[in-house]
Design an enzyme around this catalytic site. Structure first.
Site, PDB file in Angstrom:
ATOM      1  N   ALA A  66       0.875  -1.177   0.000  1.00 51.02           N
ATOM      2  CA  ALA A  66       0.000   0.000   0.000  1.00 51.02           C
ATOM      3  C   ALA A  66       0.910   1.223   0.000  1.00 51.02           C
ATOM      4  O   ALA A  66       2.058   1.147   0.451  1.00 51.02           O
ATOM      5  CB  ALA A  66      -0.866  -0.020   1.247  1.00 51.02           C
ATOM      6  N   GLY A 112       0.384  -4.971   0.848  1.00 52.76           N
ATOM      7  CA  GLY A 112      -0.794  -5.008  -0.028  1.00 52.76           C
ATOM      8  C   GLY A 112      -0.536  -5.700  -1.355  1.00 52.76           C
ATOM      9  O   GLY A 112      -1.470  -6.209  -1.986  1.00 52.76           O
ATOM     10  N   GLU A 115      -0.911  -9.264  -0.583  1.00 54.46           N
ATOM     11  CA  GLU A 115      -2.337  -9.455  -0.294  1.00 54.46           C
ATOM     12  C   GLU A 115      -3.158  -9.475  -1.584  1.00 54.46           C
ATOM     13  O   GLU A 115      -4.106 -10.240  -1.713  1.00 54.46           O
ATOM     14  CB  GLU A 115      -2.822  -8.348   0.665  1.00 54.46           C
ATOM     15  CG  GLU A 115      -2.259  -8.554   2.071  1.00 54.46           C
ATOM     16  CD  GLU A 115      -2.524  -7.381   3.005  1.00 54.46           C
ATOM     17  OE1 GLU A 115      -2.125  -6.255   2.650  1.00 54.46           O
ATOM     18  OE2 GLU A 115      -3.114  -7.577   4.070  1.00 54.46           O
ATOM     19  N   GLU A 135       4.338  -5.368   7.440  1.00 50.11           N
ATOM     20  CA  GLU A 135       3.606  -4.306   8.149  1.00 50.11           C
ATOM     21  C   GLU A 135       4.069  -4.089   9.585  1.00 50.11           C
ATOM     22  O   GLU A 135       4.103  -2.956  10.058  1.00 50.11           O
ATOM     23  CB  GLU A 135       2.099  -4.588   8.127  1.00 50.11           C
ATOM     24  CG  GLU A 135       1.432  -4.305   6.786  1.00 50.11           C
ATOM     25  CD  GLU A 135       1.509  -5.465   5.803  1.00 50.11           C
ATOM     26  OE1 GLU A 135       2.253  -6.440   6.072  1.00 50.11           O
ATOM     27  OE2 GLU A 135       0.822  -5.408   4.777  1.00 50.11           O
TER      28      GLU A 135
HETATM   29  N1  COA Z   1       4.620   3.071  -0.590  1.00 53.90           N
HETATM   30  C1  COA Z   1       5.016   4.249  -1.132  1.00 53.90           C
HETATM   31  N2  COA Z   1       6.137   4.351  -1.864  1.00 53.90           N
HETATM   32  C2  COA Z   1       6.882   3.247  -2.046  1.00 53.90           C
HETATM   33  C3  COA Z   1       6.527   1.988  -1.505  1.00 53.90           C
HETATM   34  C4  COA Z   1       5.329   1.929  -0.745  1.00 53.90           C
HETATM   35  N3  COA Z   1       4.875   0.797  -0.213  1.00 53.90           N
HETATM   36  N4  COA Z   1       7.469   1.076  -1.834  1.00 53.90           N
HETATM   37  C5  COA Z   1       8.385   1.739  -2.584  1.00 53.90           C
HETATM   38  N5  COA Z   1       8.042   3.033  -2.699  1.00 53.90           N
HETATM   39  C6  COA Z   1       8.749   4.106  -3.422  1.00 53.90           C
HETATM   40  C7  COA Z   1       9.963   4.593  -2.640  1.00 53.90           C
HETATM   41  O1  COA Z   1       9.568   5.561  -1.671  1.00 53.90           O
HETATM   42  C8  COA Z   1      10.795   5.182  -3.757  1.00 53.90           C
HETATM   43  O2  COA Z   1      10.250   6.421  -4.115  1.00 53.90           O
HETATM   44  P1  COA Z   1      11.218   7.722  -4.323  1.00 53.90           P
HETATM   45  O3  COA Z   1      12.145   7.300  -5.421  1.00 53.90           O
HETATM   46  O4  COA Z   1      10.274   8.807  -4.711  1.00 53.90           O
HETATM   47  O5  COA Z   1      11.916   7.925  -3.025  1.00 53.90           O
HETATM   48  C9  COA Z   1      10.531   4.229  -4.916  1.00 53.90           C
HETATM   49  O6  COA Z   1       9.304   3.572  -4.613  1.00 53.90           O
HETATM   50  C10 COA Z   1      11.608   3.178  -5.103  1.00 53.90           C
HETATM   51  O7  COA Z   1      11.741   2.471  -3.872  1.00 53.90           O
HETATM   52  P2  COA Z   1      13.165   2.291  -3.103  1.00 53.90           P
HETATM   53  O8  COA Z   1      12.855   2.057  -1.663  1.00 53.90           O
HETATM   54  O9  COA Z   1      14.075   3.407  -3.428  1.00 53.90           O
HETATM   55  O10 COA Z   1      13.688   0.950  -3.801  1.00 53.90           O
HETATM   56  P3  COA Z   1      14.727  -0.094  -3.176  1.00 53.90           P
HETATM   57  O11 COA Z   1      15.117  -0.977  -4.299  1.00 53.90           O
HETATM   58  O12 COA Z   1      15.771   0.579  -2.400  1.00 53.90           O
HETATM   59  O13 COA Z   1      13.827  -0.963  -2.132  1.00 53.90           O
HETATM   60  C11 COA Z   1      11.881  -2.149  -1.370  1.00 53.90           C
HETATM   61  C12 COA Z   1      12.778  -1.761  -2.570  1.00 53.90           C
HETATM   62  C13 COA Z   1      10.644  -2.848  -1.906  1.00 53.90           C
HETATM   63  C14 COA Z   1      12.632  -3.096  -0.439  1.00 53.90           C
HETATM   64  C15 COA Z   1      11.482  -0.867  -0.594  1.00 53.90           C
HETATM   65  O14 COA Z   1      10.943   0.074  -1.507  1.00 53.90           O
HETATM   66  C16 COA Z   1      10.447  -1.055   0.498  1.00 53.90           C
HETATM   67  O15 COA Z   1      10.770  -1.575   1.557  1.00 53.90           O
HETATM   68  N6  COA Z   1       9.187  -0.638   0.263  1.00 53.90           N
HETATM   69  C17 COA Z   1       8.139  -0.675   1.242  1.00 53.90           C
HETATM   70  C18 COA Z   1       7.635  -2.088   1.427  1.00 53.90           C
HETATM   71  C19 COA Z   1       6.561  -2.132   2.492  1.00 53.90           C
HETATM   72  O16 COA Z   1       6.818  -1.918   3.673  1.00 53.90           O
HETATM   73  N7  COA Z   1       5.332  -2.437   2.080  1.00 53.90           N
HETATM   74  C20 COA Z   1       4.221  -2.577   2.955  1.00 53.90           C
HETATM   75  C21 COA Z   1       3.463  -1.323   3.042  1.00 53.90           C
HETATM   76  S1  COA Z   1       2.112  -1.480   4.204  1.00 53.90           S
END
Ligand code: COA
Length: 258
Positions: A66, A112, A115, A135
């Site tokens: 999400a 999400g 999910e 989460e």
């Molecule tokens: N919500 C909002 N933005 C998100 C996102 C999310 N769930 N997941 C990734 N993004 C965005 C990042 O903020 C970043 O945006 P920016 O370039 O404007 O800063 C972009 O997507 C790229 O992500 P980044 O984190 O730089 O990539 P990465 O390769 O370093 O890491 C992940 C990849 C998936 C490990 C990492 O993005 C992450 O942990 N995301 C969140 C996962 C999460 O907790 N999901 C559950 C949400 S309830």
């Protein structure tokens, strides 16, 4: 169908929905959830669409969760509404769709994202896919059905481990745990999903819709799945597809379903 955050492609009887926010790793914001609802609803009503594949754009993510930026300041009421509305519009909606939905998990499927993949009727992953429900690392719990669907798919103990550790599992582990059916190289992912869809499309859509209802009944509280199966089995006898399927068998020819 024109959308801001998703692409919808029709290939004869098959539809492919691609979540298209690659710069945000296809994170699900409210608008994307609303667009997905509209697309699934329209495709389900279109009787020529007999299977749907859902995937993410780019090579890195199916859906990274999400959209965290949208709910960072939410209150109890707003958080409750976010989960309630999301489940109603997308996650429960997809699970209960009459048209079969295959999730092509082409990269990160987190929160999400996992999910959504779990709400689909089954899942295929590419070798680079990583799956998890992180989460609790954000001070939250899964809110789009993850605490319910993950134990149904992998068992309670493994679901507890995944949710409590907030860790990610590899595509191979996901296959071993029963979360995905197959793992293939990324370039083979959509072709395999299309091949499976083409096998589904040959069969009776009416019967498949009844089977989805009966299978889902097993996972719905206070509903007797065996009773739903008996009811849906009976209803099948009054369909044109039943008449065509049995007649074709007796005439030693391929059926031509509606
Ligand atoms: N919500 C909002 N933005 C998100 C996102 C999310 N769930 N997941 C990734 N993004 C965005 C990042 O903020 C970043 O945006 P920016 O370039 O404007 O800063 C972009 O997507 C790229 O992500 P980044 O984190 O730089 O990539 P990465 O390769 O370093 O890491 C992940 C990849 C998936 C490990 C990492 O993005 C992450 O942990 N995301 C969140 C996962 C999460 O907790 N999901 C559950 C949400 S309830």
């Amino acid at each position: 169908m024109n959308f801001e955050n998703i692409l919808v492609e029709l290939k004869e009887n098959l539809a492919v929905i691609t979540i298209n926010r690659p710069a945000k790793l296809n994170a699900l914001n409210k608008n994307t959830i609303a667009e997905l609802h509209d697309a699934f609803k329209a495709l389900d009503l279109n009787t020529s669409v007999k299977a749907i594949i859902i995937t993410g754009s780019g090579e890195k993510a199916f859906v990274a969760g999400a959209d965290i930026s949208e709910f960072a300041n939410y209150s109890i009421e707003e958080g409750t509404e976010l989960a309630r509305k999301g489940q109603e519009l997308l996650f429960d909606f997809v699970q209960n769709l009459s048209t079969p939905v295959i999730a092509a998990v082409n990269g990160f499927a987190l929160g999400g994202g996992l999910e959504l993949a779990m709400a689909a009727h089954f899942r295929i992953a590419s070798t680079n896919a990583k799956m998890g429900l992180p989460e609790v690392s954000l001070g939250l719990i899964p809110g789009y059905g993850g605490t319910q669907r993950l134990p149904q798919l992998v068992g309670k103990g493994k679901a507890m481990e995944m949710i409590m550790t907030a860790g990610m599992i590899s595509a191979e582990e996901a296959k071993e745990w029963g979360l995905v059916n197959y793992v293939v190289e990324q370039e083979e992912l959509l072709p395999l999903c299309e091949k499976l869809a083409s096998k589904i499309i040959r069969n009776s859509s009416t019967a498949i819709a009844a089977a989805i209802k009966a299978i889902n009944a097993n996972y719905t509280n206070c509903i007797n799945g065996f009773a739903v199966e008996i009811e849906q089995f009976g209803v099948s006898f009054n369909t044109n597809d039943f008449e065509e399927g049995t007649t074709a068998f007796l005439e030693k020819r391929k059926p031509n379903f509606e």
